[in-house]
Scaffold this active site. Structure first.
Site, PDB file in Angstrom:
ATOM      1  N   ASP A  69       1.409  -8.250   9.737  1.00 41.77           N
ATOM      2  CA  ASP A  69       1.085  -6.552   9.662  1.00 41.77           C
ATOM      3  C   ASP A  69      -0.555  -6.428   9.788  1.00 41.77           C
ATOM      4  O   ASP A  69      -1.014  -5.436  10.422  1.00 41.77           O
ATOM      5  CB  ASP A  69       1.806  -5.840   8.654  1.00 41.77           C
ATOM      6  CG  ASP A  69       3.341  -5.669   8.767  1.00 41.77           C
ATOM      7  OD1 ASP A  69       3.792  -5.492   9.866  1.00 41.77           O
ATOM      8  OD2 ASP A  69       3.954  -6.081   7.832  1.00 41.77           O
ATOM      9  N   GLY A  70      -1.293  -7.386   8.999  1.00 39.93           N
ATOM     10  CA  GLY A  70      -2.675  -7.204   8.785  1.00 39.93           C
ATOM     11  C   GLY A  70      -3.196  -7.578  10.244  1.00 39.93           C
ATOM     12  O   GLY A  70      -4.239  -6.884  10.563  1.00 39.93           O
ATOM     13  N   HIS A  73      -2.735  -4.627  12.565  1.00 44.90           N
ATOM     14  CA  HIS A  73      -3.609  -3.448  12.155  1.00 44.90           C
ATOM     15  C   HIS A  73      -5.009  -3.812  12.626  1.00 44.90           C
ATOM     16  O   HIS A  73      -5.555  -2.837  13.141  1.00 44.90           O
ATOM     17  CB  HIS A  73      -3.595  -3.471  10.535  1.00 44.90           C
ATOM     18  CG  HIS A  73      -4.390  -2.445  10.067  1.00 44.90           C
ATOM     19  ND1 HIS A  73      -4.124  -0.983  10.032  1.00 44.90           N
ATOM     20  CD2 HIS A  73      -5.727  -2.358   9.603  1.00 44.90           C
ATOM     21  CE1 HIS A  73      -5.257  -0.465   9.508  1.00 44.90           C
ATOM     22  NE2 HIS A  73      -6.036  -1.148   9.031  1.00 44.90           N
ATOM     23  N   GLU A 275      -3.460  -3.361   4.296  1.00 45.10           N
ATOM     24  CA  GLU A 275      -4.920  -3.817   4.135  1.00 45.10           C
ATOM     25  C   GLU A 275      -5.290  -2.480   3.330  1.00 45.10           C
ATOM     26  O   GLU A 275      -5.188  -1.460   3.538  1.00 45.10           O
ATOM     27  CB  GLU A 275      -5.678  -3.693   5.461  1.00 45.10           C
ATOM     28  CG  GLU A 275      -5.030  -4.567   6.470  1.00 45.10           C
ATOM     29  CD  GLU A 275      -5.237  -6.081   6.052  1.00 45.10           C
ATOM     30  OE1 GLU A 275      -6.253  -6.665   5.460  1.00 45.10           O
ATOM     31  OE2 GLU A 275      -4.075  -6.780   5.889  1.00 45.10           O
TER      32      GLU A 275
END
Length: 303
Positions: A69-70, A73, A275
């Protein structure tokens, strides 16, 4: 006949040799067969990833990003700035892969690549938050505490389960705090232990199959969880069941809107897609159909 003229696969070199080898061996055969030219780009920092996304946006007709996911992102940050971003495909090689789950992308790397190549392109909303972008969620309270307090050794050993363990610990320690929430110009004074602004429908692999949560409907879904009591926790997990009437829940408030402002008495850290680099107060606005993304073909259209 190849489907793409020039596709690019970005992968995170910091993920470790075994993960990198898995990504390449599982996805490259399918991506190469679907491309006249396939370019592999390894990045080793968020800055390198952003630069690679901006560079690829100029010439590629298909950008695939392997990571969690980071990583996604960071890619969305860069692509949201591109004049005409290429279609983005998520290869889910992280811990939770929440937005990939929202798009119903298989967690198996090879199946993921096949499903995206054989899939369709869908226009997906992003959200602007104080000049930055997020794809899945922004939240304050327990969710930020859980991310901040997570034990790295537990994460390496237990993976996604470590987020659940950290979340339970944070729930026991968090007291309700005042939240000033403004949705499309209407202000609500709330008290809660968690405030979530969602574009996707999965957090920490916890799915919310509510029809109201749709990353292409031009709306944000906002949840305020008022207490960390057992009753509130049970209500929270009940949202993963279809047909739960959220308006009848005693400890959770739900709103929808295009513009959301969140203020707290003291600045609080905000978690955006895992984040943490912003604090309240924040202004959030949905950007409808901002990115084109590869998604698996709907089941109704499969042979």
């Amino acid at each position: 006949m190849p489907k793409f003229k020039h596709s690019v696969l970005l992968y995170n070199g910091q993920a470790g040799a075994s993960t990198t080898d898995s990504v390449i061996s599982a996805t490259v055969p399918a991506l190469a067969a679907a491309s006249e030219r396939l370019e592999l780009v390894q990045t080793n920092s968020a800055e390198e990833l952003a630069a690679a996304c901006r560079a690829a946006a100029v010439y590629t007709d298909a950008l695939f990003v392997a990571g969690g996911d980071g990583t996604i992102h960071e890619a969305v940050q860069a692509l949201s700035e591109a004049p005409i971003p290429p279609p983005l495909g998520i290869i889910p090689s992280g811990t939770c892969n929440d937005f990939a789950r929202t798009l119903e992308i298989p967690m198996d790397l090879a199946f993921a690549a096949d499903s995206l190549i054989d899939g369709v392109i869908k226009e997906i909303d992003t959200a602007d938050i104080n000049g930055h972008s997020f794809l899945n969620f922004a939240g304050i309270g327990i969710i930020t505490d859980a991310s901040t307090n997570i034990d790295i050794q537990l994460k390496e050993r237990y993976g996604k389960l470590s987020y659940f363990m950290s979340g339970l610990q944070s729930m026991r320690q968090t007291e309700p705090f005042p939240i000033t929430l403004t949705v499309d110009g209407i202000t609500h004074e709330e008290n809660g232990v968690l405030a979530l602004v969602m574009n996707g429908k999965s957090i920490g692999t916890h799915a919310f199959p509510m029809d109201s949560i749709d990353p292409s409907d031009g709306l944000l879904d906002i949840f305020i969880i008022q207490t960390s009591s057992i009753a509130a926790i049970l209500e929270w997990f009940s949202l993963s069941k279809p047909d739960v009437p959220v308006e009848e829940l005693a400890h959770i408030r739900h709103y929808q809107g295009r513009r959301v402002s969140i203020a707290t008495e003291e600045p609080m850290d905000i978690d955006t897609d895992g984040e943490i680099y912003l604090q309240t107060p924040v202004d959030i606005e949905i950007i409808p159909q901002n990115l084109k993304m590869f998604v698996p073909r709907p089941a109704d259209f499969l042979d």
